[in-house]
Design an enzyme around this catalytic site. Structure first.
Site, PDB file in Angstrom:
ATOM      1  N   ASP A   2       0.856  -1.188   0.000  1.00 52.72           N
ATOM      2  CA  ASP A   2       0.000   0.000   0.000  1.00 52.72           C
ATOM      3  C   ASP A   2       0.886   1.231   0.000  1.00 52.72           C
ATOM      4  O   ASP A   2       1.537   1.541   1.003  1.00 52.72           O
ATOM      5  CB  ASP A   2      -0.920   0.005   1.211  1.00 52.72           C
ATOM      6  N   GLU A  45      -1.734  -1.392  -3.700  1.00 53.08           N
ATOM      7  CA  GLU A  45      -2.866  -0.512  -3.443  1.00 53.08           C
ATOM      8  C   GLU A  45      -2.469   0.948  -3.600  1.00 53.08           C
ATOM      9  O   GLU A  45      -1.432   1.374  -3.094  1.00 53.08           O
ATOM     10  CB  GLU A  45      -3.366  -0.785  -2.022  1.00 53.08           C
ATOM     11  N   ASP A  78      -7.853   2.811  -3.887  1.00 50.61           N
ATOM     12  CA  ASP A  78      -8.368   3.062  -2.538  1.00 50.61           C
ATOM     13  C   ASP A  78      -8.801   4.520  -2.426  1.00 50.61           C
ATOM     14  O   ASP A  78      -9.973   4.841  -2.581  1.00 50.61           O
ATOM     15  CB  ASP A  78      -7.316   2.705  -1.492  1.00 50.61           C
TER      16      ASP A  78
END
Length: 362
Positions: free
Chosen positions: A188, A216, A241
């Protein structure tokens, strides 16, 4: 609804939570309790996540107080009417709306005599969460990852995007060496890379055989062209996201095929109602979803888990936030056994009370 009250909850984290966007040392949230005419209580929460949703504690409380005037006197089982009132004239304030939406869903499911996941469709009653490794020096992250894997978590979410791309590659390589091949790694970047940096980093990690499950939000939230460029340039799955808040954002992402996966968070979507819409839009386009969270207590995580468990198109879960807290201010709700999460068979969310020592009335 007979009464809507607010509480401020504050719980220190076990250790600081670091991402490319922020460092959090204490979980702060506004809890909402809606009481119906028969004394049932529905629970929701809204953490102030200024770097993502733009909200602060004072603004969340002010919005909920204004919205309460519209909701008092409404019947929880007339859920769509109440939620339509909540959305009327609301710009932003996604977490504040989510808190009220959760509590309304909780009450409606209680009045129907069903756990919320069954009220929403009842696909499953368990979830398995990943666990997050905060961004830090490579050696520290490798040790943290090894400790987490040794405790039984088989999927790790690795925070990157802070500093030079080469350092991120070093971080992930060290973690893969520390945990071995049997643990899934999700990265992420929290918007921390440019499109070119993301392609360079992901390609290098693919070439090194680091075996990433997904990456992400590699690029800034509004750079949909850059997100699409990354998605089309690498073999690893790319998840949106911060680029997807409500259904309109999801529509733009899906139309562009800018990502392989969507991360739905109730605090971004404005609650369960819009989360269901996003999930079904993605399913119609053949795009699977993960459900994640901000730094939340088991109030918000329980609501998110019930939503996630009700939807067959939700295939991944990121619900470790309560495990990062030094204490638990919630009685009832979702129960953890390591990475496995079990939903309560009680009606609604199954939350029975909030612990007074962690909160103050507002």
């Amino acid at each position: 609804m007979r009464d809507i009250s607010l509480r401020h909850i504050s719980v220190p984290l076990i250790k600081p939570f670091k991402t490319a966007l922020r460092t959090v040392e204490t979980a702060e949230t506004i809890a909402v309790v809606i009481t119906d005419g028969e004394g049932r209580r529905g629970y929701g929460e809204a953490p102030p996540t200024l770097a993502i949703t733009g909200e602060q504690l004072e603004g969340i409380a002010a919005f909920i107080r204004r919205a309460s005037a519209l909701l008092l006197g409404q019947e929880p089982l007339r859920l769509e009417a109440a939620l339509a009132l909540l959305q009327r004239g609301a710009v932003g304030n996604s977490s504040a709306r989510a808190a009220l939406d959760m509590a309304l869903h909780d009450l409606a499911a209680q009045q129907a005599g069903l756990p919320l996941y069954r009220f929403l469709g009842g696909y499953r009653d368990t979830c398995r969460t990943d666990f997050t490794v905060s961004v830090d020096a490579p050696a520290r992250m490798a040790q943290d990852a090894a400790d987490i894997a040794a405790s039984g978590f088989r999927t790790l979410k690795i925070k990157v995007g802070l500093g030079d791309v080469s350092l991120d590659i070093e971080r992930v390589a060290g973690i893969r060496a520390a945990v071995g091949p049997g643990v899934k790694l999700r990265l992420d970047a929290n918007q921390g890379w440019s499109a070119k940096e993301a392609i360079r980093a992901i390609t290098a990690m693919e070439d090194a055989g680091l075996d990433l499950e997904l990456v992400e939000q590699p690029v800034p939230a509004r750079d949909l062209k850059g997100l699409a460029q990354v998605t089309r340039s690498v073999g690893t799955l790319i998840m949106a996201d911060e680029s997807v808040f409500g259904p309109q954002d999801a529509m733009a992402l899906l139309a562009e095929r800018a990502a392989d996966l969507l991360n739905i968070k109730l605090m971004k979507a404005g609650g369960i109602r819009h989360a269901v819409t996003i999930c079904r839009m993605a399913e119609a386009c053949g795009i699977e979803c993960m459900v994640g969270s901000m730094i939340e207590t088991r109030i918000g995580i329980t609501a998110a888990a019930h939503f996630a468990a009700s939807q067959p198109n939700v295939t991944r879960f990121d619900f470790d936030a309560p495990l990062l807290l030094s204490a638990d201010p919630v009685a009832g709700g979702v129960r953890y056994e390591g990475a496995d999460m079990f939903l309560s068979p009680l009606p609604g969310l199954g939350i029975t009370d909030l612990k007074a020592e962690y909160m103050t009335e507002l």
